[in-house]
Design a protein around this motif. Structure first.
Motif, short mmCIF file in Angstrom:
data_model
loop_
_atom_site.label_atom_id
_atom_site.label_comp_id
_atom_site.label_asym_id
_atom_site.label_seq_id
_atom_site.Cartn_x
_atom_site.Cartn_y
_atom_site.Cartn_z
N LEU A 107 46.04 44.56 33.78
CA LEU A 107 45.63 43.34 34.07
C LEU A 107 44.29 43.58 35.22
CD1 LEU A 107 48.24 40.66 33.68
CD2 LEU A 107 46.64 41.60 32.22
N GLU A 108 44.01 44.41 35.65
CA GLU A 108 43.55 44.32 36.77
C GLU A 108 42.09 44.86 36.77
OE1 GLU A 108 44.13 43.00 41.92
OE2 GLU A 108 43.93 45.18 41.69
N SER A 109 42.89 46.09 36.04
CA SER A 109 41.57 47.14 35.62
C SER A 109 40.55 46.30 34.47
CB SER A 109 42.81 47.79 35.15
OG SER A 109 42.49 47.89 34.02
N MET A 110 40.71 44.90 34.28
CA MET A 110 40.63 44.67 32.67
C MET A 110 39.60 43.72 33.58
SD MET A 110 39.03 43.87 30.20
CE MET A 110 39.88 44.73 28.73
N ILE A 161 46.17 40.69 50.08
CA ILE A 161 45.92 39.79 49.00
C ILE A 161 45.34 38.58 48.09
CG2 ILE A 161 47.95 37.84 47.49
CD1 ILE A 161 49.27 40.26 47.96
N ARG A 162 44.86 38.70 48.88
CA ARG A 162 43.50 37.81 49.36
C ARG A 162 42.07 38.64 47.96
NH1 ARG A 162 38.98 35.37 52.44
NH2 ARG A 162 40.07 36.58 54.21
N PHE A 163 42.57 39.90 48.56
CA PHE A 163 41.35 40.95 47.82
C PHE A 163 41.84 40.22 46.67
CE2 PHE A 163 40.67 44.77 46.32
CZ PHE A 163 39.53 45.28 45.89
N HIS A 164 42.91 40.96 46.06
CA HIS A 164 43.67 40.60 44.85
C HIS A 164 43.73 39.90 43.47
CE1 HIS A 164 44.81 45.25 44.46
NE2 HIS A 164 45.14 44.84 46.07
N GLN A 165 43.62 38.74 44.72
CA GLN A 165 43.59 36.80 43.38
C GLN A 165 42.09 37.15 43.25
OE1 GLN A 165 46.33 35.09 46.90
NE2 GLN A 165 47.33 34.85 45.42
#
Length: 244
Positions: free
Chosen positions: A113-116, A158-162
């Protein structure tokens, strides 16, 4: 000439059937609010830091939220359907942990999902929006190393990924990752302080940001995917004390 016929719209009182609408009760309104508040609170719990189970109490929730127990009970039922909690007769409500295999699969799903998400960021986000990602790590440097401040860095991590999910502009991606946050977030927090993973993590993050700034979709996708899959591999090999 045929006489002109003037259209006449029906009068509501004559032909429109009366709509049967029920007024929202406070309990129905509160249920959604309680569900949102409780889900957010559970997502911020550090349930993997201890082998002991995490319990929540319906009566205490009712008192702290200032509502009756009915919307609390309904919200808990919704969370139970989604696999966040489980009601145990005569014992209470336990926040559910995932097994090692389930967590690894969730991290793998997050990687996809993150790669998309980074692909969409490259296509949609402005330079100013992408620049927000750099500000997350601006306090870390040689004098303020991530490895020396693991809790602080974990929060930034965590904030970076969100933020990446947010910058994708995809509501569907946001909804799909929402239910993964509780478990992936908890595992990230625990593992980031191990084996100097924080030092490698910030390098990975900066590589992702640089690829996004250059709108290099292939590199951004590869960096983001490999970074998160690295967490899955680490959990597979070094999960002592997390699931035992």
């Amino acid at each position: 000439m045929a006489p002109k016929i003037q259209a006449r719209w029906p009068i509501a009182d004559e032909s429109t059937p009366e709509l049967v609408l029920e007024r929202f009760s406070p309990e129905q309104t509160y249920k959604t609010k309680v569900y949102t508040a409780l889900k957010h609170a559970i997502a911020n719990m550090d349930i993997y830091s201890s082998p002991e189970p995490t319990w929540i109490d319906e009566r205490q929730l009712s008192e702290r939220l200032g509502v009756s127990r009915t919307p609390v009970r309904e919200a808990i039922a919704m969370l139970e359907q989604q696999g966040f909690v489980k009601s145990l007769p005569r014992r209470g409500i336990i926040v559910l942990k995932k097994t090692k295999r389930e967590v690894i699969e969730m991290i793998q799903a997050w990687a996809a999902l993150e790669s998309m998400a980074v692909r969409l960021i490259c296509q949609r986000a402005s330079d100013r929006e992408i620049a927000r990602l750099r500000t997350i790590f601006q306090e870390f440097n040689d004098a303020h190393k991530p490895a020396d401040y693991p809790h602080e860095y974990s929060t930034a991590n965590i904030r970076f990924h969100q933020t990446m999910i947010e910058l994708s502009g995809s509501q569907i991606l946001a909804e799909m990752t929402e239910n993964l946050v509780l478990h992936v977030r908890g595992i990230r927090q625990i593992t980031i302080g191990r084996d100097d993973r924080a030092s490698k993590s910030i390098v990975d993050h900066l590589n992702i940001i640089e690829a996004l700034e250059k709108r290099d979709i292939a590199k951004a996708e590869a960096y983001a995917r490999d970074h998160t899959l690295g967490l899955a591999d680490y959990v597979a090999k070094h999960s002592e004390g997390i699931f035992d």
